[in-house]
Design a protein around this motif. Structure first.
Motif, PDB file in Angstrom:
ATOM      1  N   HIS A  26       0.833  -1.206   0.000  1.00  0.00           N
ATOM      2  CA  HIS A  26       0.000   0.000   0.000  1.00  0.00           C
ATOM      3  C   HIS A  26       0.867   1.256   0.000  1.00  0.00           C
ATOM      4  O   HIS A  26       0.635   2.191  -0.787  1.00  0.00           O
ATOM      5  CB  HIS A  26      -0.916  -0.035   1.224  1.00  0.00           C
ATOM      6  CG  HIS A  26      -1.664   1.229   1.473  1.00  0.00           C
ATOM      7  ND1 HIS A  26      -2.529   1.771   0.546  1.00  0.00           N
ATOM      8  CD2 HIS A  26      -1.657   2.082   2.527  1.00  0.00           C
ATOM      9  CE1 HIS A  26      -3.036   2.881   1.023  1.00  0.00           C
ATOM     10  NE2 HIS A  26      -2.522   3.098   2.226  1.00  0.00           N
ATOM     11  N   LEU A  63      -1.364  10.747   2.274  1.00  0.00           N
ATOM     12  CA  LEU A  63      -2.069   9.836   1.388  1.00  0.00           C
ATOM     13  C   LEU A  63      -1.979   8.397   1.897  1.00  0.00           C
ATOM     14  O   LEU A  63      -2.956   7.641   1.813  1.00  0.00           O
ATOM     15  CB  LEU A  63      -1.493   9.954  -0.023  1.00  0.00           C
ATOM     16  CG  LEU A  63      -2.508  10.018  -1.142  1.00  0.00           C
ATOM     17  CD1 LEU A  63      -3.518  11.098  -0.904  1.00  0.00           C
ATOM     18  CD2 LEU A  63      -1.822  10.235  -2.459  1.00  0.00           C
ATOM     19  N   CYS A  64      -0.818   8.019   2.444  1.00  0.00           N
ATOM     20  CA  CYS A  64      -0.657   6.652   2.957  1.00  0.00           C
ATOM     21  C   CYS A  64      -1.619   6.397   4.109  1.00  0.00           C
ATOM     22  O   CYS A  64      -2.173   5.318   4.244  1.00  0.00           O
ATOM     23  CB  CYS A  64       0.770   6.431   3.448  1.00  0.00           C
ATOM     24  SG  CYS A  64       1.946   6.127   2.143  1.00  0.00           S
ATOM     25  N   ALA A  66      -4.366   8.209   4.771  1.00  0.00           N
ATOM     26  CA  ALA A  66      -5.599   8.966   4.553  1.00  0.00           C
ATOM     27  C   ALA A  66      -6.790   8.273   5.204  1.00  0.00           C
ATOM     28  O   ALA A  66      -7.606   8.924   5.870  1.00  0.00           O
ATOM     29  CB  ALA A  66      -5.831   9.147   3.061  1.00  0.00           C
ATOM     30  N   GLY A  67      -6.892   6.961   5.055  1.00  0.00           N
ATOM     31  CA  GLY A  67      -8.030   6.227   5.609  1.00  0.00           C
ATOM     32  C   GLY A  67      -8.098   6.375   7.108  1.00  0.00           C
ATOM     33  O   GLY A  67      -9.162   6.657   7.684  1.00  0.00           O
ATOM     34  N   LYS A 131      -9.475  -3.316   5.078  1.00  0.00           N
ATOM     35  CA  LYS A 131      -9.686  -2.004   5.708  1.00  0.00           C
ATOM     36  C   LYS A 131     -11.174  -1.647   5.729  1.00  0.00           C
ATOM     37  O   LYS A 131     -11.679  -1.150   6.732  1.00  0.00           O
ATOM     38  CB  LYS A 131      -8.943  -0.929   4.925  1.00  0.00           C
ATOM     39  CG  LYS A 131      -7.554  -0.641   5.408  1.00  0.00           C
ATOM     40  CD  LYS A 131      -6.934   0.221   4.355  1.00  0.00           C
ATOM     41  CE  LYS A 131      -5.825   1.083   4.802  1.00  0.00           C
ATOM     42  NZ  LYS A 131      -5.326   1.809   3.614  1.00  0.00           N
TER      43      LYS A 131
END
Ligand code: MG
Ligand code: MG
Ligand code: MG
Lengths: 236, 236, 236
Positions: A26, A63-64, A66-67, A131
């Motif tokens: 990822h 961005l890595c 972000a979740g 996720k």
């Protein structure tokens, strides 16, 4: 017999530990996306990643994670809560470093090499499914029966990157207000939303089907789309 | 003997009450910065502070309380939590008023007068050191062993103003997406980060040295840089 | 006798259930505002609402629930917390759909027809008064004696829409950084702030007057301004 085998496969898949291998994939893909975005939108600043390392690093990290950042924010928690575990940020930083500054640009070139791209992409899709699944079930514990919040968090866990892209570009000094996710939702975003809805419906027994099989189906669908898109560059 | 004296000085410095005198200096400098930024970027709107007092006030307050707002936000608390004490906002508003609308522009001119500028600047640096120190120790109570979060909050407490500058400009109707802190980090930001790291390392006994002396060193370094920058306009 | 009648009217008004009728009026007006804003600022994209339904829907929902989202955010809660009740989002979505896509554009045209516009507008003002009142009293339970926070939340409950307008436009791909609420505060924003201050002062017995009468006065003032502005298009 065949069904039991599939259920077993789904169960194994849903219990896979994401850290470190799936997470690495990822992080590598996300850093590559940032690098490609720099190439696309920041042509006026040659050598951006060397001139503005802080901005470049922060943008990649945003961005890595972000979740995690967005779902924590939407749940009213500390957005940086998941940095309590240092190893994730450390791992992401190493991946970022390798993608941007590896000798002879080796890692970046490898990641653009078809079979590796495909393998890393599939790993990322498996992580994405996990996720979304975890996001849905985590939210259910906090807000039971709040379907809307559950689906929002599930979706955000899966595709926060595309929502976060505007913030991410802003950190790099790029501002494109009429080119964002909500105006042109990508296929990935829609797929994440549908998956979150499916997982939620399954939990409330609106879909009567083995949970493991559903998990397997969703993961397969994501992988299938990934393979198609790597070969034909059609979606996303 | 000499060392004891220094330790005593460090202890006194770290126990100084910031409210009201040190805070006043911080508010005055911050309002001056806003005013200078208006002069620099809003030349098309003459008399901006009289035409748009709400925007001007909000922009100054956002910058005055940037450390508090941003650290509360990052810790998942109410960003306006620290306004429970009214006196701070009141004091900041008075300072803002004096800087922008004092008769004959007296306060602003005084703040540009070298010795006063130097004095107020030194006061602000002492306050900054205290804020970083408090930020680091406050976060340790909430997230023990979460080094990354501790350093982030410490840094943000010290230099949130420069990170907040984009929001702050937006409130004034100025939007410069390719001119922000992450692209061109100021010396102050880096210094705040290093200080936060030093305070954190000291707490976990990775630096074996008297806490008071470290505090004194950090404060001295900030003051030294301030003096240099006032005289030679070199850093920041 | 007359006073008792007024007190009774004020009491009834303050106990009116907002869901569903008053909320419907709020959602209809807000969706109409979004549609008008699209007509005003997005002339380059004909048929915006059909080409970008997600962006259009999200933008309308952000504005419909601006008060709830912003006040939850400012209080450090989950910004999407109020979506635990699905019926509100569902109702708002139906209103949005009717305003944008009703056959023959019937609903939109009806909402522009003077008597209906007036009626819906008055309903919205009654809802606004209730929201400010509830916001003030809700915050008092969390932060007693924090006047500033109480007034901020009260104001935000009443006029978050105008503050949120920038975010809302951004979601639609429009970015007008020098045309927002803080630069040109509308009459509604100021009125909301004054109302929040009045409600707060009444609670701390700084205004010695029947609570119900104050409520009635504030509501009447909002309605009066609404009527004036519908007829003469003077304010707001
Ligand atoms: Mg992510
Ligand atoms: Mg500050
Ligand atoms: Mg609202």
């Amino acid at each position: 017999m065949n069904k039991e085998l599939l259920i077993d496969a789904g169960l194994r898949l849903s219990r896979l530990r994401m850290y470190p291998y799936f997470d690495i994939c990822h992080y590598l893909i996300t850093s590559t996306m940032v690098r490609d975005d720099i190439l696309l939108h920041q042509t006026t600043t040659p050598n951006f990643s060397r001139r503005h390392p802080l901005s470049c690093w922060l943008s990649s990290m945003l961005l890595c994670f972000a979740g995690s950042i967005m779902s924590n924010f939407l749940l009213g928690e500390s957005p940086i809560k998941d940095f309590q575990q240092h190893q994730h940020l450390l791992l992401a930083s190493i991946c970022w470093y390798l993608v941007f500054y590896s000798p002879f640009d080796l890692i970046y070139k490898l990641l653009k090499f078809m079979p590796i791209k495909l393998f890393v992409g599939i790993m990322k899709e498996i992580q994405r499914t996990k996720k979304i699944y975890d996001g849905v079930h985590h939210t259910m514990h906090i807000y039971p029966d709040a379907y809307i919040i559950i689906v929002i968090i599930g979706t955000v866990k899966g595709c926060a990157g595309s929502v976060m892209a505007s913030v991410d570009r802003f950190v790099r000094g790029v501002w494109l207000p009429n080119q964002h996710e909500f105006l042109y939702p990508t296929f990935a975003t829609k797929a994440c939303m549908i998956s979150a809805i499916i997982f939620t419906m399954e939990h409330y027994s609106l879909i009567k089907f083995d949970r493991e099989l559903i998990y397997l189906c969703v993961a397969s669908a994501f992988i299938y789309v990934k393979i198609i898109s790597v070969f034909f560059k059609q979606y996303d």
